[in-house]
Design a protein around this motif. Sequence first.
Motif, PDB file in Angstrom:
ATOM      1  N   PHE A  97       0.820  -1.212   0.000  1.00 47.98           N
ATOM      2  CA  PHE A  97       0.000   0.000   0.000  1.00 47.98           C
ATOM      3  C   PHE A  97       0.860   1.272   0.000  1.00 47.98           C
ATOM      4  N   ILE A  98       2.003   1.222   0.657  1.00 55.10           N
ATOM      5  CA  ILE A  98       2.915   2.373   0.693  1.00 55.10           C
ATOM      6  C   ILE A  98       4.328   1.861   0.437  1.00 55.10           C
ATOM      7  N   LYS A  99       5.016   2.466  -0.509  1.00 53.94           N
ATOM      8  CA  LYS A  99       6.382   2.056  -0.842  1.00 53.94           C
ATOM      9  C   LYS A  99       7.242   3.299  -1.007  1.00 53.94           C
ATOM     10  N   ASP A 100       8.387   3.300  -0.311  1.00 53.86           N
ATOM     11  CA  ASP A 100       9.304   4.454  -0.343  1.00 53.86           C
ATOM     12  C   ASP A 100       8.584   5.743   0.032  1.00 53.86           C
ATOM     13  N   GLY A 101       7.629   5.635   0.973  1.00 50.75           N
ATOM     14  CA  GLY A 101       6.894   6.805   1.435  1.00 50.75           C
ATOM     15  C   GLY A 101       5.789   7.258   0.518  1.00 50.75           C
ATOM     16  N   LEU A 121      -6.468   2.021   9.126  1.00 50.38           N
ATOM     17  CA  LEU A 121      -5.529   0.941   9.423  1.00 50.38           C
ATOM     18  C   LEU A 121      -4.227   1.491   9.999  1.00 50.38           C
ATOM     19  N   LEU A 122      -3.779   2.631   9.488  1.00 47.89           N
ATOM     20  CA  LEU A 122      -2.554   3.238  10.014  1.00 47.89           C
ATOM     21  C   LEU A 122      -2.753   3.696  11.456  1.00 47.89           C
ATOM     22  N   ARG A 123      -3.925   4.267  11.751  1.00 44.42           N
ATOM     23  CA  ARG A 123      -4.186   4.723  13.124  1.00 44.42           C
ATOM     24  C   ARG A 123      -4.190   3.559  14.100  1.00 44.42           C
ATOM     25  N   LYS A 124      -4.634   2.395  13.631  1.00 46.72           N
ATOM     26  CA  LYS A 124      -4.607   1.211  14.496  1.00 46.72           C
ATOM     27  C   LYS A 124      -3.182   0.798  14.835  1.00 46.72           C
ATOM     28  N   LYS A 125      -2.230   1.241  14.015  1.00 47.30           N
ATOM     29  CA  LYS A 125      -0.809   0.987  14.280  1.00 47.30           C
ATOM     30  C   LYS A 125      -0.155   2.202  14.945  1.00 47.30           C
ATOM     31  N   ASN A 126      -0.989   3.115  15.473  1.00 49.33           N
ATOM     32  CA  ASN A 126      -0.502   4.331  16.140  1.00 49.33           C
ATOM     33  C   ASN A 126       0.283   5.233  15.193  1.00 49.33           C
ATOM     34  N   VAL A 127      -0.105   5.211  13.921  1.00 48.32           N
ATOM     35  CA  VAL A 127       0.495   6.102  12.923  1.00 48.32           C
ATOM     36  C   VAL A 127      -0.606   7.035  12.432  1.00 48.32           C
ATOM     37  N   ASP A 132       4.850   9.629   7.525  1.00 48.93           N
ATOM     38  CA  ASP A 132       5.815   9.027   8.448  1.00 48.93           C
ATOM     39  C   ASP A 132       6.166   7.591   8.073  1.00 48.93           C
ATOM     40  N   VAL A 133       5.455   7.030   7.080  1.00 50.43           N
ATOM     41  CA  VAL A 133       5.587   5.603   6.753  1.00 50.43           C
ATOM     42  C   VAL A 133       6.528   5.419   5.570  1.00 50.43           C
ATOM     43  N   PHE A 135       7.166   2.050   4.446  1.00 48.79           N
ATOM     44  CA  PHE A 135       6.654   0.885   3.729  1.00 48.79           C
ATOM     45  C   PHE A 135       5.468   0.331   4.506  1.00 48.79           C
ATOM     46  N   ALA A 136       4.408  -0.013   3.810  1.00 48.60           N
ATOM     47  CA  ALA A 136       3.229  -0.617   4.423  1.00 48.60           C
ATOM     48  C   ALA A 136       2.663  -1.654   3.473  1.00 48.60           C
ATOM     49  N   VAL A 137       2.327  -2.815   4.012  1.00 52.36           N
ATOM     50  CA  VAL A 137       1.828  -3.911   3.176  1.00 52.36           C
ATOM     51  C   VAL A 137       0.600  -4.527   3.827  1.00 52.36           C
ATOM     52  N   LEU A 138      -0.417  -4.771   3.022  1.00 53.85           N
ATOM     53  CA  LEU A 138      -1.624  -5.446   3.484  1.00 53.85           C
ATOM     54  C   LEU A 138      -1.402  -6.950   3.392  1.00 53.85           C
ATOM     55  N   GLU A 139      -1.411  -7.621   4.553  1.00 57.43           N
ATOM     56  CA  GLU A 139      -1.171  -9.059   4.587  1.00 57.43           C
ATOM     57  C   GLU A 139      -2.396  -9.824   4.078  1.00 57.43           C
ATOM     58  N   PRO A 140      -2.217 -11.078   3.668  1.00 55.78           N
ATOM     59  CA  PRO A 140      -3.367 -11.877   3.212  1.00 55.78           C
ATOM     60  C   PRO A 140      -4.459 -12.014   4.265  1.00 55.78           C
ATOM     61  N   THR A 141      -4.104 -11.859   5.545  1.00 56.76           N
ATOM     62  CA  THR A 141      -5.087 -11.970   6.626  1.00 56.76           C
ATOM     63  C   THR A 141      -5.896 -10.683   6.815  1.00 56.76           C
ATOM     64  N   GLY A 142      -5.556  -9.607   6.067  1.00 50.03           N
ATOM     65  CA  GLY A 142      -6.263  -8.342   6.209  1.00 50.03           C
ATOM     66  C   GLY A 142      -5.611  -7.382   7.182  1.00 50.03           C
ATOM     67  N   ASP A 143      -4.495  -7.779   7.784  1.00 50.56           N
ATOM     68  CA  ASP A 143      -3.781  -6.909   8.720  1.00 50.56           C
ATOM     69  C   ASP A 143      -2.755  -6.077   7.961  1.00 50.56           C
ATOM     70  N   LEU A 144      -2.531  -4.853   8.424  1.00 56.23           N
ATOM     71  CA  LEU A 144      -1.576  -3.957   7.772  1.00 56.23           C
ATOM     72  C   LEU A 144      -0.273  -3.935   8.571  1.00 56.23           C
ATOM     73  N   SER A 145       0.840  -4.283   7.909  1.00 58.58           N
ATOM     74  CA  SER A 145       2.168  -4.215   8.512  1.00 58.58           C
ATOM     75  C   SER A 145       2.833  -2.918   8.077  1.00 58.58           C
TER      76      SER A 145
END
Length: 286
Positions: A97-101, A121-127, A132-133, A135-145
């Motif tokens: 979802f986010i690459k190199d900012g 999803l970012l707010r759930k990660k305290n972002v 500020d990000v 790199f961000a990737v949506l996992e197959p389980t629906g969770d955002l890393s």
Amino acid sequence: MPDWLDVVVRSLIFLIVLFLITKGLGKKQLSQLSFFEYVTGITIGGIGAEVSMGLERNIFNGILGIVIFAAIPFLAGLLSLKSKGFRDFIEGKATVFIKDGKVMEDNLKKEKYTTDELLELLRKKNVFQAADVEFAVLEPTGDLSVLLKKENQPVTAKDVNIKVAPIKEPQTVIMDGVILDEPLSTVGRSRRWLKTELEKQGVTIENVFLGQVDSYGQLTIDLFDDKLQVPPPQEKPLMLSTLKKCQADLELFALGTEVKEAKHMYSKNSEKLQEVIDKVTPILRG
């Protein structure tokens, strides 16, 4: 058998069957469902509910249907371990979802996510700021890393070249007012030591809801009575104070003697002890 009793018996049987099947499929069924496992889980629940309430239906046919639907994800899991292509098809792939900012708008549309949903999803990660990000990737389980940019990541002891002692997991030695001997022996403590520590804090074992010993050997407790305040452990602050007092005493001894050899010995050991204090202060204050 009355209809209501038949429903009770069927429900209990299916509850036990579903529990055993879910237990056998593993924890992944509870936390990380793929599309396939999600559909299977709904179907199994539907079969169980239908046969439990449909008294005219054969209960054994319902159990057979559940076993078949449970066997399919089990076999699919085995195939997924051996074939990455099959695993990608069944479980799906991660989506960047986010690459190199930079937000990847096309990938958001592909996964049918709006900008608001991404920010949620970012707010759930305290972002709270996408800038500020890194790199961000949506996992197959629906969770955002999320990986923050280097300048936005929390500072660690390694970043400032501070050595810290390894920390072991705390051991629960008292639970619901009962002493747990196995964890107590794991930390090398005895019941006598535990009772002595409780006496220092003016409490009895029966009043302790939860008691834990950390990797430094300190006992922390929580009482049944939430109105009572328990002082925090003082072992580490006392140890730091003792070290500082010893170092100050060595400096005084060095100033108070006229013997050159003794003055040199006191000064040298004072410097060594100061080095030790500098190293352990972050640990004893933490």
